[in-house]
Design a protein around this motif. Sequence first.
Motif, PDB file in Angstrom:
ATOM      1  N   TRP A  38       0.838  -1.203   0.000  1.00 54.96           N
ATOM      2  CA  TRP A  38       0.000   0.000   0.000  1.00 54.96           C
ATOM      3  C   TRP A  38       0.875   1.257   0.000  1.00 54.96           C
ATOM      4  CZ3 TRP A  38      -4.960   1.403  -0.710  1.00 54.96           C
ATOM      5  CH2 TRP A  38      -5.273   2.736  -0.426  1.00 54.96           C
TER       6      TRP A  38
ATOM      7  N   THR B 124      -0.857   8.509   1.169  1.00 57.11           N
ATOM      8  CA  THR B 124      -2.133   8.180   1.818  1.00 57.11           C
ATOM      9  C   THR B 124      -1.939   7.044   2.813  1.00 57.11           C
ATOM     10  OG1 THR B 124      -3.307   8.796  -0.209  1.00 57.11           O
ATOM     11  CG2 THR B 124      -4.538   7.515   1.432  1.00 57.11           C
TER      12      THR B 124
ATOM     13  N   ILE C 231      -3.113   3.924   5.064  1.00 55.15           N
ATOM     14  CA  ILE C 231      -4.158   2.900   5.020  1.00 55.15           C
ATOM     15  C   ILE C 231      -4.766   2.779   6.410  1.00 55.15           C
ATOM     16  CG2 ILE C 231      -2.510   1.019   5.467  1.00 55.15           C
ATOM     17  CD1 ILE C 231      -5.651   0.836   3.239  1.00 55.15           C
ATOM     18  N   THR C 232      -6.073   2.700   6.478  1.00 61.82           N
ATOM     19  CA  THR C 232      -6.749   2.669   7.777  1.00 61.82           C
ATOM     20  C   THR C 232      -6.735   1.299   8.428  1.00 61.82           C
ATOM     21  OG1 THR C 232      -8.889   2.290   6.685  1.00 61.82           O
ATOM     22  CG2 THR C 232      -8.251   4.578   7.130  1.00 61.82           C
TER      23      THR C 232
ATOM     24  N   SER D 125     -10.223  -2.736   4.691  1.00 55.21           N
ATOM     25  CA  SER D 125     -10.649  -1.358   4.475  1.00 55.21           C
ATOM     26  C   SER D 125     -11.159  -1.201   3.048  1.00 55.21           C
ATOM     27  CB  SER D 125      -9.490  -0.393   4.727  1.00 55.21           C
ATOM     28  OG  SER D 125      -9.795   0.908   4.268  1.00 55.21           O
ATOM     29  N   GLU D 126     -12.138  -0.348   2.879  1.00 54.68           N
ATOM     30  CA  GLU D 126     -12.634  -0.054   1.541  1.00 54.68           C
ATOM     31  C   GLU D 126     -11.553   0.581   0.672  1.00 54.68           C
ATOM     32  OE1 GLU D 126     -15.640  -0.778   0.166  1.00 54.68           O
ATOM     33  OE2 GLU D 126     -16.107  -1.888   1.997  1.00 54.68           O
ATOM     34  N   GLN D 127     -10.516   1.120   1.290  1.00 53.97           N
ATOM     35  CA  GLN D 127      -9.432   1.748   0.534  1.00 53.97           C
ATOM     36  C   GLN D 127      -8.731   0.778  -0.416  1.00 53.97           C
ATOM     37  OE1 GLN D 127      -7.635   3.410   4.308  1.00 53.97           O
ATOM     38  NE2 GLN D 127      -6.996   5.032   2.887  1.00 53.97           N
ATOM     39  N   TRP D 128      -8.699  -0.505  -0.054  1.00 56.74           N
ATOM     40  CA  TRP D 128      -7.995  -1.484  -0.881  1.00 56.74           C
ATOM     41  C   TRP D 128      -8.595  -1.580  -2.275  1.00 56.74           C
ATOM     42  CZ3 TRP D 128      -3.365  -2.929   0.409  1.00 56.74           C
ATOM     43  CH2 TRP D 128      -3.003  -2.961   1.758  1.00 56.74           C
TER      44      TRP D 128
ATOM     45  N   ASP E  84      -9.228   0.765  -4.139  1.00 55.03           N
ATOM     46  CA  ASP E  84      -8.559   1.756  -4.987  1.00 55.03           C
ATOM     47  C   ASP E  84      -7.361   1.162  -5.708  1.00 55.03           C
ATOM     48  OD1 ASP E  84     -10.374   3.641  -4.091  1.00 55.03           O
ATOM     49  OD2 ASP E  84      -9.026   4.445  -2.549  1.00 55.03           O
TER      50      ASP E  84
END
Length: 234
Positions: free
Chosen positions: A63, A70, A72-73, A77-80, A82
């Motif tokens: 990440w 940015t 990562i939370t 996570s919904e970020q993954w 992306d």
Amino acid sequence: MVGPRSWFSGLFYRSSNKRQSSGEKDFTLTFVQEQRLLKLKERLNVPFDETRPDHQEALRALWHASFPETEITGLISEQWKDMGWQGPNPSTDFRGCGFVSLENLLFYARTYPASFQRLLFKQDGMRATWEYPFAVAGVNVSFMLIQMLELQSERPKSLPGINFIKILSEDEEAFDVLYCIAFEMVDAQWLAMRASYMQFKEVLEATKIQLERELSLEDIHRIQDLPAYNLLYK
């Protein structure tokens, strides 16, 4: 494609190599080739384990290499999404190929960052409305190479697989570099075919055929000798 919730319906992995001679089938491994191949096979047998600290750290490192600005939370996570994972938990997408597919992605990000970022953010050419998801495509590139090079058999019998073992004896990172080349070839093929979401299977098949041809060339002695190697530096 590998992994749950696959957005392809099965793969091809049939041999398209027409240049194999009968003599090559009796290829005998040297000591160095045997040791390098054994070490690579050991990597292929490691499943991704989301409870292992080193696997967690590798995922975080991927990440950070992808989105250095940015945070990562969390590992879920919904970020993954992306990055092109199918859901909020990337570990589910590794199940079909194991930890080596994460190692391949991380090697790509660290060794050829410009190329990696170019593919991650789809910076080349006219892109499709429905693009292939980068990370999941990367897992499939790993799987394609493992099948094409016959790395799950005792020893390869095809000319591309045999030539790869010879290259591996000269460069221990040959599999990881070949992965990066193959991913670049996938993206180039995607653009050449003007493909979209549901055509990724055909794109991967065309890439495999081209890569088999390059690995069958008589003057290929190092990974850098592959014609497609230059894609990493375009």
